[in-house]
Design a protein around this motif. Structure first.
Motif, mmCIF file in Angstrom:
data_model
loop_
_atom_site.group_PDB
_atom_site.id
_atom_site.type_symbol
_atom_site.label_atom_id
_atom_site.label_comp_id
_atom_site.label_asym_id
_atom_site.label_seq_id
_atom_site.Cartn_x
_atom_site.Cartn_y
_atom_site.Cartn_z
ATOM 1 N N THR A 128 0.842 -1.199 0.000
ATOM 2 C CA THR A 128 0.000 0.000 0.000
ATOM 3 C C THR A 128 0.874 1.245 0.000
ATOM 4 O O THR A 128 1.951 1.258 0.613
ATOM 5 C CB THR A 128 -0.899 0.045 1.259
ATOM 6 N N ALA A 129 0.398 2.275 -0.668
ATOM 7 C CA ALA A 129 1.038 3.589 -0.580
ATOM 8 C C ALA A 129 -0.042 4.621 -0.301
ATOM 9 O O ALA A 129 -1.127 4.572 -0.894
ATOM 10 C CB ALA A 129 1.776 3.938 -1.868
ATOM 11 N N VAL A 130 0.249 5.531 0.613
ATOM 12 C CA VAL A 130 -0.661 6.632 0.911
ATOM 13 C C VAL A 130 0.133 7.916 0.738
ATOM 14 O O VAL A 130 1.120 8.150 1.440
ATOM 15 C CB VAL A 130 -1.226 6.545 2.343
ATOM 16 N N VAL A 131 -0.284 8.727 -0.220
ATOM 17 C CA VAL A 131 0.460 9.944 -0.523
ATOM 18 C C VAL A 131 -0.469 11.154 -0.484
ATOM 19 O O VAL A 131 -1.645 11.062 -0.841
ATOM 20 C CB VAL A 131 1.136 9.870 -1.903
ATOM 21 N N MET A 132 0.075 12.262 -0.020
ATOM 22 C CA MET A 132 -0.653 13.522 -0.107
ATOM 23 C C MET A 132 0.001 14.349 -1.208
ATOM 24 O O MET A 132 1.222 14.566 -1.199
ATOM 25 C CB MET A 132 -0.654 14.295 1.206
ATOM 26 N N VAL A 133 -0.819 14.764 -2.157
ATOM 27 C CA VAL A 133 -0.335 15.512 -3.313
ATOM 28 C C VAL A 133 -1.274 16.687 -3.570
ATOM 29 O O VAL A 133 -2.371 16.757 -3.007
ATOM 30 C CB VAL A 133 -0.283 14.612 -4.572
ATOM 31 N N GLN A 134 -0.847 17.599 -4.425
ATOM 32 C CA GLN A 134 -1.747 18.687 -4.800
ATOM 33 C C GLN A 134 -2.983 18.111 -5.468
ATOM 34 O O GLN A 134 -2.921 17.103 -6.173
ATOM 35 C CB GLN A 134 -1.032 19.669 -5.733
ATOM 36 N N ASP A 181 -5.239 23.528 -2.866
ATOM 37 C CA ASP A 181 -5.598 22.456 -1.952
ATOM 38 C C ASP A 181 -4.869 21.174 -2.330
ATOM 39 O O ASP A 181 -4.301 21.041 -3.423
ATOM 40 C CB ASP A 181 -7.109 22.211 -1.993
ATOM 41 N N SER A 182 -4.907 20.215 -1.416
ATOM 42 C CA SER A 182 -4.262 18.928 -1.630
ATOM 43 C C SER A 182 -5.286 17.809 -1.525
ATOM 44 O O SER A 182 -6.476 18.055 -1.288
ATOM 45 C CB SER A 182 -3.134 18.720 -0.609
ATOM 46 N N ALA A 183 -4.815 16.586 -1.676
ATOM 47 C CA ALA A 183 -5.686 15.416 -1.519
ATOM 48 C C ALA A 183 -4.834 14.238 -1.088
ATOM 49 O O ALA A 183 -3.651 14.142 -1.444
ATOM 50 C CB ALA A 183 -6.417 15.100 -2.821
ATOM 51 N N VAL A 184 -5.445 13.352 -0.315
ATOM 52 C CA VAL A 184 -4.788 12.115 0.106
ATOM 53 C C VAL A 184 -5.217 11.013 -0.863
ATOM 54 O O VAL A 184 -6.403 10.815 -1.109
ATOM 55 C CB VAL A 184 -5.175 11.729 1.537
ATOM 56 N N VAL A 185 -4.230 10.312 -1.406
ATOM 57 C CA VAL A 185 -4.496 9.268 -2.396
ATOM 58 C C VAL A 185 -3.909 7.943 -1.912
ATOM 59 O O VAL A 185 -2.776 7.901 -1.432
ATOM 60 C CB VAL A 185 -3.894 9.636 -3.767
ATOM 61 N N LYS A 186 -4.695 6.888 -2.067
ATOM 62 C CA LYS A 186 -4.233 5.547 -1.707
ATOM 63 C C LYS A 186 -3.979 4.750 -2.970
ATOM 64 O O LYS A 186 -4.818 4.710 -3.874
ATOM 65 C CB LYS A 186 -5.281 4.840 -0.837
#
Length: 261
Positions: A128-134, A181-186
């Motif tokens: 799993t990867a959880v990243v916060m990106v624009q 703003d940003s978003a958390v993506v899995k």
């Protein structure tokens, strides 16, 4: 944990726009980011760009091992002095530093390196990867065919993994506050949903066509030297933004077969 402003002052850190240094300051968001990883005590964890450690302080108590990669010398020293041998700290550019083996990847990714880090991530085996990106980058990650956001990134991610936006994160949750703003993506790896004869050719065709997305497929392939003639290439008169990943796979198979023959 001290406020970001206090930590910046004590560490002598002046946030740099060029490095995308916008530090998450919302503990509830940090809790949720880590929670999305479904981390177990046996997991090997990798965090890129720990900054002042709002995610690190959670991760270090969860997995069996934690490795952090930090480019900024002063931030690296802060992580080292705070956590000592409770984690492994690698100093350098995460785009260039070899990733250790890991099960779960967590990062608040600076926009400037989001693309190369995601592509590098996909070269590794992980759960799993959880990243916060624009937010605009997150939209590109999950875009549908025909959308202006549909891109090489979209196709590569679709080939490798399921990708889901877990939540938006307002700019107010960072210090300094970014303009967007940003978003958390899995990201959850899975087998490719379609077969190709040669993955390397598939990725080359994808890159070549998206680099010339306004041109017809046949023209893009000829201009980049992937084929001498596009006569036998499917969808040669279409544009890449109108084709689904599996259809791009058909093009790649034709290119591979043509060159192999």
């Amino acid at each position: 944990m001290s406020s970001a402003r206090e930590l910046m002052a004590s560490a002598g850190v002046v946030p740099k726009k060029s490095k995308g240094q916008n530090f998450l300051i919302d503990d509830r968001v940090a809790d949720r980011i880590v929670g999305y990883g479904g981390i177990t005590s046996e997991d090997r964890l990798l965090e890129v760009g720990p900054g002042f450690g709002i995610l690190t302080e959670r991760l270090v108590n969860m997995g069996d091992s934690l490795t952090c990669i930090e480019l900024d010398v002063k931030l690296a020293e802060h992580i080292r002095s705070t956590y000592g041998d409770r984690l492994t700290l690698l100093e350098g550019d995460a785009v260039k530093v070899p990733f250790p083996e890991f099960d779960v990847f967590v990062s608040n990714l600076p926009y400037s390196v989001s693309t190369p880090i995601i592509f590098k991530l996909l070269e590794n085996e992980f759960r799993t990867a959880v990243v916060m990106v624009q937010k605009e980058f997150a939209d590109r990650m999950i875009a549908d065919v025909g959308s202006p956001d549909y891109s090489r990134l979209t196709v590569n991610l679709f080939y490798h993994a399921d990708c889901e936006i877990m939540e938006p994160v307002p700019a107010s949750r960072f210090d300094p506050r970014p303009k967007v703003d940003s978003a958390v993506v899995k990201i959850t790896p899975r087998p490719a949903p379609f077969d190709v004869l040669d993955e390397r050719t598939f990725f080359k065709v994808t890159e070549a066509c998206f680099n010339h997305r306004r041109k017809k497929i046949g023209t893009s392939l000829r201009n980049t030297g992937l084929v001498d003639s596009a006569e036998d290439i499917p969808y040669k008169d279409d544009r890449i933004e109108s084709l689904r990943p599996a259809e791009i796979g058909e093009i790649a198979d034709a290119v591979f077969s043509l060159n192999k023959g």
